[in-house]
Scaffold this motif. Sequence first.
Motif, PDB file in Angstrom:
ATOM      1  N   VAL A 185     -17.669 -53.152  60.716  1.00 16.66           N
ATOM      2  CA  VAL A 185     -16.332 -52.606  60.443  1.00 16.66           C
ATOM      3  C   VAL A 185     -15.410 -53.613  59.731  1.00 16.66           C
ATOM      4  O   VAL A 185     -14.808 -53.275  58.718  1.00 16.66           O
ATOM      5  CB  VAL A 185     -15.691 -52.022  61.724  1.00 16.66           C
ATOM      6  CG1 VAL A 185     -14.250 -51.609  61.464  1.00 16.66           C
ATOM      7  CG2 VAL A 185     -16.496 -50.828  62.218  1.00 16.66           C
ATOM      8  N   PRO A 186     -15.308 -54.853  60.224  1.00 17.16           N
ATOM      9  CA  PRO A 186     -14.444 -55.807  59.504  1.00 17.16           C
ATOM     10  C   PRO A 186     -14.917 -56.053  58.068  1.00 17.16           C
ATOM     11  O   PRO A 186     -14.084 -56.161  57.151  1.00 17.16           O
ATOM     12  CB  PRO A 186     -14.569 -57.089  60.334  1.00 17.16           C
ATOM     13  CG  PRO A 186     -15.080 -56.669  61.662  1.00 17.16           C
ATOM     14  CD  PRO A 186     -15.882 -55.430  61.438  1.00 17.16           C
ATOM     15  N   ALA A 187     -16.245 -56.109  57.895  1.00 15.10           N
ATOM     16  CA  ALA A 187     -16.779 -56.336  56.543  1.00 15.10           C
ATOM     17  C   ALA A 187     -16.413 -55.164  55.638  1.00 15.10           C
ATOM     18  O   ALA A 187     -16.044 -55.347  54.469  1.00 15.10           O
ATOM     19  CB  ALA A 187     -18.295 -56.515  56.612  1.00 15.10           C
ATOM     20  N   LEU A 188     -16.486 -53.965  56.195  1.00 13.93           N
ATOM     21  CA  LEU A 188     -16.157 -52.772  55.420  1.00 13.93           C
ATOM     22  C   LEU A 188     -14.672 -52.765  55.045  1.00 13.93           C
ATOM     23  O   LEU A 188     -14.304 -52.441  53.916  1.00 13.93           O
ATOM     24  CB  LEU A 188     -16.524 -51.523  56.246  1.00 13.93           C
ATOM     25  CG  LEU A 188     -16.264 -50.166  55.594  1.00 13.93           C
ATOM     26  CD1 LEU A 188     -16.997 -50.036  54.269  1.00 13.93           C
ATOM     27  CD2 LEU A 188     -16.698 -49.035  56.540  1.00 13.93           C
ATOM     28  N   THR A 189     -13.833 -53.139  56.008  1.00 16.13           N
ATOM     29  CA  THR A 189     -12.394 -53.175  55.736  1.00 16.13           C
ATOM     30  C   THR A 189     -12.102 -54.152  54.594  1.00 16.13           C
ATOM     31  O   THR A 189     -11.344 -53.832  53.668  1.00 16.13           O
ATOM     32  CB  THR A 189     -11.616 -53.613  57.004  1.00 16.13           C
ATOM     33  OG1 THR A 189     -12.009 -52.779  58.086  1.00 16.13           O
ATOM     34  CG2 THR A 189     -10.117 -53.501  56.792  1.00 16.13           C
TER      35      THR A 189
END
Lengths: 256, 319
Positions: free
Chosen positions: B307-311
């Motif tokens: 999720v953080p990487a996607l954000t």
Amino acid sequence: MTSALKIVVTVKQVPDPNSNLTLEADNTLSREKEVVLDPGDECGVEEGLLLKEAHGGEVILVSMGPEKAKDAIRKGLSMGADRGVLITDPQLAGADALLTARALAAAIKPEAPDLVICGTESYDGSTGMVPPMLAELLGMPQVSFAKKVEIDGSTIKVHRQTPDGYQVVEASTPVLISVTAAIAEPRYASLKGIMAARSKEIKQIGLGDLGIEKGEPAETIEGLTEAETRKAGSVIEDDGTAVDRIIQLLVEAKVV
Amino acid sequence: MGKVWVYAELNQGNVTPTALELMAKARELGDVEAIALGAGAKAAAATLGKHGAKVVHVNEDAAFDDFIAEPATDALAALHKEQPADLILFGFTPDSRDVAGRLAARLEVGLISGAGDVAAKDGGFVAKVPYFGGAKLASMKANKKPAIVLVRPKSFEAKEIGGTAEVKDLNVTIDAGSKRAHVTERVVEASEKVKLEDARVVISGGRGMGGPDNFPLLEDLANALGGAVGATRAVVDAGWVPYSMQVGQTGKSVRPGVYIAVGISGAMQHTVGMKASKVIIAINKDAEAPIMKMADLGVVGDALKIVPALTAAVKAKKR
Ligand SMILES: Cc1cc2nc3c(=O)[nH]c(=O)nc-3n(C[C@H](O)[C@H](O)[C@H](O)COP(=O)(O)OP(=O)(O)OC[C@H]3O[C@@H](n4cnc5c(N)ncnc54)[C@H](O)[C@@H]3O)c2cc1C
Ligand SMILES: Nc1ncnc2c1ncn2[C@@H]1O[C@H](COP(=O)(O)O)[C@@H](O)[C@H]1O
């Protein structure tokens, strides 16, 4: 001000959520396998017990189901409820919400309770229609989605969960509430409670005792079809490219 | 053609989106009359007319807003006695459920709840209802008149077709005996910037998020995408997030362009509220989770890393 409360909690026996459901030939759900007291009703029993502990009074469990549903009542009795009533009759197999509500109403009316507590929806039926129907047939107001209840004399104050918060709702007893899982964390039955439950009364009654006719079913199942399922897409391991794949999809969907 | 009523629930004087969805279906099934009760009912009639109501029965008595279910039940029962309906459609919403249940018991007709579709058949009505854990759809025939059907929100697409409804006063006196469950206060807890039901992108978290402290990761992604955050009942019941965020059978139904299910197993009670989304993306460490079988893209991995990487990637893309 506290005055003793007569509380009826409706309890349903349902297939164990942790086991698989099966279908009977007549399209009714099989309840004969592994069955438990509906987890939602367990919360109702707990709230009934808490109110009794605070105000004094009596907690009566009422259920409609096969004879085996005594086990569900017994579970509630071992938590601390005082006695049970089981409506059981072969004619009631596969009863719809209205017939269920009629039977429950006929059994509850003579008890003349101050408070009736139901679950919001049952695990297997899940239509959530028994509580409002029951309230209508008992001639009581209903407060649904109750997540907090306070009683002062004959006044009940309920926090009713809404899609964006809650409402404060006031009513006078007698009243029916349907509770959410947030209302109370059900207690475990103690060994003492389990022992005590063995000698508590469970009155068994049939349709004839209640003086109601089964009548024509309000609705019938004409057929079953497989539910439309979405096609599975691709499943990928997160090998470092997953984020790129997601971004690609988001771009195609025009959200980035 | 039969007479079809739509119980047009109002929210702060405005017609709810669900009522307009019901209008779209009702038009296919018969002559549509809508019932609007409480503050704003008369103004709502214009909107309902544009959506195909020939007649709108209105009554602006404050009792409809101040007291739960009973005043509305009285009004519908009184109207039905004068000019019976063949079919009454309600949205499967908390307020309408209470009214529909009471009305069915009062008219002794029963009802069909949680339907995803309704059709006319052999002079009566048949509704499609999820059955057997949602794996099957039951065709339920209403045997009594009126047929009362509660339809899940987002089952149909609302569409304005133009038109003007005749507005009729629904004459009914609400007496004290029906003013019993009194709403004395309304508290709004939802602080969403984008409404969950209307969001183009919904990012929902389940138990796989590990704990409430990790939900801000979903907020960040939602902010980057201009979307809203939803949740499963498991995490709502655990107290991680408020009920207003719950998606599913007992929560909200959503139909966004993209639904991202993060750490969610995909129980039928959850998917019934999101499976109409156009694109579904699932992030789950278990390749065998049911959600993977319905996702357009399933990513097997740790949500807390992805999720953080996607954000970050979404933010980079926007620059
Ligand atoms: C009458 C009734 C009504 C209900 N109504 C609703 C409803 O409205 N909405 C709803 O949502 N549910 C509802 N439920 C509950 C539903 O049956 C499920 O229990 C619930 O949806 C499960 O939530 P979950 O997916 O968060 O949790 P779980 O089923 O526990 O799934 C967690 C998932 O997270 C994954 N995971 C764990 N760690 C990670 C990680 N680090 N990274 C990625 N993935 C991870 C796991 O593999 C698992 O698949 C209802 C149930 C009943 C009986
Ligand atoms: N057969 C039953 N016996 C006792 N209570 C029931 C029965 N069916 C429904 N109820 C009550 O009504 C609630 C809602 O059930 P339902 O309307 O079936 O979704 C349940 O949580 C119970 O409290």
